[in-house]
Design a protein around this motif. Sequence first.
Motif, PDB file in Angstrom:
ATOM      1  N   ALA A 179      -5.361  17.874  76.472  1.00 47.97           N
ATOM      2  CA  ALA A 179      -3.987  18.354  76.629  1.00 47.97           C
ATOM      3  C   ALA A 179      -3.922  19.667  77.397  1.00 47.97           C
ATOM      4  CB  ALA A 179      -3.334  18.534  75.266  1.00 47.97           C
ATOM      5  N   PHE A 180      -2.846  19.812  78.152  1.00 49.29           N
ATOM      6  CA  PHE A 180      -2.520  21.087  78.781  1.00 49.29           C
ATOM      7  C   PHE A 180      -1.594  21.864  77.856  1.00 49.29           C
ATOM      8  CE2 PHE A 180      -3.767  18.864  82.626  1.00 49.29           C
ATOM      9  CZ  PHE A 180      -4.272  19.865  83.429  1.00 49.29           C
ATOM     10  N   PHE A 181      -1.851  23.155  77.695  1.00 46.92           N
ATOM     11  CA  PHE A 181      -0.862  24.008  77.039  1.00 46.92           C
ATOM     12  C   PHE A 181      -1.028  25.447  77.512  1.00 46.92           C
ATOM     13  CE2 PHE A 181      -4.342  23.271  74.025  1.00 46.92           C
ATOM     14  CZ  PHE A 181      -4.769  24.553  73.754  1.00 46.92           C
ATOM     15  N   HIS A 182       0.042  26.214  77.378  1.00 47.27           N
ATOM     16  CA  HIS A 182       0.057  27.595  77.847  1.00 47.27           C
ATOM     17  C   HIS A 182      -0.933  28.442  77.046  1.00 47.27           C
ATOM     18  CE1 HIS A 182       1.537  31.543  79.010  1.00 47.27           C
ATOM     19  NE2 HIS A 182       2.196  30.939  79.987  1.00 47.27           N
ATOM     20  N   LYS A 183      -1.545  29.414  77.716  1.00 49.96           N
ATOM     21  CA  LYS A 183      -2.555  30.231  77.029  1.00 49.96           C
ATOM     22  C   LYS A 183      -1.964  31.071  75.903  1.00 49.96           C
ATOM     23  CE  LYS A 183      -2.361  34.007  80.375  1.00 49.96           C
ATOM     24  NZ  LYS A 183      -3.098  34.717  81.418  1.00 49.96           N
ATOM     25  N   LYS A 184      -0.632  31.298  75.944  1.00 53.37           N
ATOM     26  CA  LYS A 184      -0.034  32.121  74.882  1.00 53.37           C
ATOM     27  C   LYS A 184      -0.226  31.479  73.502  1.00 53.37           C
ATOM     28  CE  LYS A 184       4.550  30.038  75.420  1.00 53.37           C
ATOM     29  NZ  LYS A 184       5.917  30.207  75.914  1.00 53.37           N
ATOM     30  N   TYR A 185      -0.379  30.148  73.492  1.00 58.22           N
ATOM     31  CA  TYR A 185      -0.557  29.480  72.200  1.00 58.22           C
ATOM     32  C   TYR A 185      -1.921  29.763  71.587  1.00 58.22           C
ATOM     33  CZ  TYR A 185       3.769  27.073  73.347  1.00 58.22           C
ATOM     34  OH  TYR A 185       5.074  26.796  73.663  1.00 58.22           O
ATOM     35  N   LEU A 186      -2.898  30.106  72.437  1.00 59.75           N
ATOM     36  CA  LEU A 186      -4.201  30.492  71.907  1.00 59.75           C
ATOM     37  C   LEU A 186      -4.064  31.793  71.129  1.00 59.75           C
ATOM     38  CD1 LEU A 186      -6.489  29.780  75.001  1.00 59.75           C
ATOM     39  CD2 LEU A 186      -6.232  28.377  72.953  1.00 59.75           C
ATOM     40  N   SER A 187      -3.341  32.727  71.720  1.00 62.60           N
ATOM     41  CA  SER A 187      -3.178  34.015  71.053  1.00 62.60           C
ATOM     42  C   SER A 187      -2.306  33.858  69.802  1.00 62.60           C
ATOM     43  CB  SER A 187      -2.629  35.037  72.048  1.00 62.60           C
ATOM     44  OG  SER A 187      -1.398  35.538  71.644  1.00 62.60           O
ATOM     45  N   MET A 188      -1.299  32.995  69.862  1.00 65.67           N
ATOM     46  CA  MET A 188      -0.474  32.768  68.671  1.00 65.67           C
ATOM     47  C   MET A 188      -1.285  32.113  67.555  1.00 65.67           C
ATOM     48  SD  MET A 188       3.077  31.543  70.469  1.00 65.67           S
ATOM     49  CE  MET A 188       3.999  31.126  69.005  1.00 65.67           C
TER      50      MET A 188
ATOM     51  N   ALA B 199       7.263  21.803  82.585  1.00 66.66           N
ATOM     52  CA  ALA B 199       7.616  22.128  81.200  1.00 66.66           C
ATOM     53  C   ALA B 199       6.533  23.008  80.598  1.00 66.66           C
ATOM     54  CB  ALA B 199       7.766  20.835  80.384  1.00 66.66           C
ATOM     55  N   PRO B 200       6.455  24.270  81.077  1.00 65.17           N
ATOM     56  CA  PRO B 200       5.308  25.118  80.717  1.00 65.17           C
ATOM     57  C   PRO B 200       5.234  25.528  79.247  1.00 65.17           C
ATOM     58  CG  PRO B 200       6.813  26.259  82.221  1.00 65.17           C
ATOM     59  CD  PRO B 200       7.343  24.881  82.059  1.00 65.17           C
ATOM     60  N   ASP B 201       6.271  25.282  78.464  1.00 70.34           N
ATOM     61  CA  ASP B 201       6.178  25.600  77.040  1.00 70.34           C
ATOM     62  C   ASP B 201       5.660  24.427  76.210  1.00 70.34           C
ATOM     63  OD1 ASP B 201       6.978  28.247  77.112  1.00 70.34           O
ATOM     64  OD2 ASP B 201       9.111  27.718  77.077  1.00 70.34           O
ATOM     65  N   ALA B 202       5.623  23.260  76.827  1.00 70.56           N
ATOM     66  CA  ALA B 202       5.279  22.056  76.075  1.00 70.56           C
ATOM     67  C   ALA B 202       3.776  21.803  76.065  1.00 70.56           C
ATOM     68  CB  ALA B 202       6.000  20.854  76.671  1.00 70.56           C
ATOM     69  N   MET B 203       3.352  21.044  75.083  1.00 66.88           N
ATOM     70  CA  MET B 203       1.997  20.512  75.099  1.00 66.88           C
ATOM     71  C   MET B 203       2.066  19.209  75.869  1.00 66.88           C
ATOM     72  SD  MET B 203      -0.084  20.784  71.574  1.00 66.88           S
ATOM     73  CE  MET B 203      -1.806  20.433  71.817  1.00 66.88           C
ATOM     74  N   VAL B 204       1.214  19.073  76.875  1.00 60.98           N
ATOM     75  CA  VAL B 204       1.270  17.911  77.759  1.00 60.98           C
ATOM     76  C   VAL B 204      -0.101  17.256  77.755  1.00 60.98           C
ATOM     77  CG1 VAL B 204       1.531  17.199  80.160  1.00 60.98           C
ATOM     78  CG2 VAL B 204       3.027  18.982  79.234  1.00 60.98           C
ATOM     79  N   GLY B 205      -0.167  15.997  77.364  1.00 61.43           N
ATOM     80  CA  GLY B 205      -1.495  15.399  77.310  1.00 61.43           C
ATOM     81  C   GLY B 205      -1.508  13.902  77.153  1.00 61.43           C
ATOM     82  N   PHE B 206      -2.715  13.403  76.862  1.00 67.53           N
ATOM     83  CA  PHE B 206      -2.955  11.966  76.999  1.00 67.53           C
ATOM     84  C   PHE B 206      -3.111  11.216  75.681  1.00 67.53           C
ATOM     85  CE2 PHE B 206      -4.803  14.083  80.759  1.00 67.53           C
ATOM     86  CZ  PHE B 206      -4.053  13.457  81.746  1.00 67.53           C
ATOM     87  N   VAL B 207      -3.249  11.938  74.581  1.00 65.41           N
ATOM     88  CA  VAL B 207      -3.524  11.229  73.316  1.00 65.41           C
ATOM     89  C   VAL B 207      -2.409  11.502  72.302  1.00 65.41           C
ATOM     90  CG1 VAL B 207      -5.254  10.790  71.547  1.00 65.41           C
ATOM     91  CG2 VAL B 207      -5.975  11.587  73.797  1.00 65.41           C
ATOM     92  N   PRO B 208      -1.436  10.593  72.194  1.00 62.49           N
ATOM     93  CA  PRO B 208      -0.294  10.805  71.305  1.00 62.49           C
ATOM     94  C   PRO B 208      -0.559  10.299  69.881  1.00 62.49           C
ATOM     95  CG  PRO B 208       0.065   8.842  72.624  1.00 62.49           C
ATOM     96  CD  PRO B 208      -1.307   9.349  72.985  1.00 62.49           C
TER      97      PRO B 208
END
Length: 327
Positions: free
Chosen positions: A225-234, A179-188
């Motif tokens: 959390a894992f997230f796509h690098k495009k979100y950094l630029s956004m 799910a490469p568009d999602a934020m994926v991580g451990f702290v909800p």
Amino acid sequence: MRSSLFSRRTIRQGAISAVGSAKMKLLFGCCMLLTLIMLASRTAAPYGGWNRYDVSPRGSSLPRKGYTLLINTWKRNDLLKKSISHYASCPGLDSIHIVWSEPNPPLKSLIKFLNHAIKVNSKDGRDIELRFDINKEDSLNNRFKEIKDLKSDVVFSIDDDIIFPCATVEFAFSVWQSAPDAMVGFVPRIHWVDKSYNGQAAYIYSGWWSVWWTGTYSMILSKAAFFHKKYLSMYTNEMPSSIREYVTKNRNCEDIAMSFLVANATGAPPIWVKGNIFEIGSSGISSLGGHIERRSECVNHFVGEYRGMPLVPTSVKAVDSHYTWFW
Ligand SMILES: *[C@@H]1O[C@H](CO)[C@@H](O)[C@H](O)[C@H]1NC(C)=O
């Protein structure tokens, strides 16, 4: 094993009627045997048992793209040394970017230590890039600055005071790959509608206990959390600058801002991955008083900026089935 299973015959004889009792016992025996085999293979699986079924991409010849560790640190070099030494041993790690916002540049001795630690700990002589992203201004937005020449497509954003075992990190990485568009991580974390509030909907930010009690969450914090690098630029170039200003001024909520950004872009919830957290530092800002109130203010402020609530609640939790007993 066979003899011990069949010696149960005498004990169970009375309970089962004579007709078909042999079949029952055979069934019982088979169940026991299967259970034992399952237990044995479960225990062995992480260490290479049942290799015939190993489908991990490491065995294939295609080069696998990994992830970048994006680590946020502030005047805690001992923690930085500990966590970098640890993560360097994770097989999917491509590069390490340290977000540096201290007034003085990193000491040569620190850089030397880290380079050495990476060399010693990385698996099979892999080349892991180490970069300091030096910031002049001390703002929490620094953590999400665009990185132009990033090797990988995804960052694993992490605070310097928590550590996850490599297996856990790699599992979360594989969840992100699905799910490469999602934020994926451990702290909800979760937001609630404040029912006591008259008029317009106001929201309450809620911590771990609330997530635990309801099994629902709507944010994954960027401390892990894992997230796509495009979100950094956004975050840096497209998100309204008023949000970045709010984050700088209040010295808080950059992670909530990122959650809003991703939710608004995808219209979908993030993904929570089960994992054990090892805290190596002392407690951070979240233990300070007034924390929840300030976080709630951020949520309500951002709802105003977005003209609505983009966060989507969910109860999905990704679990590594290697380590679960029942399905
Ligand atoms: C939310 O997403 C929409 C659609 O992609 C976009 O037009 C809008 O600018 C975003 N809102 C904010 C506040 O970034």
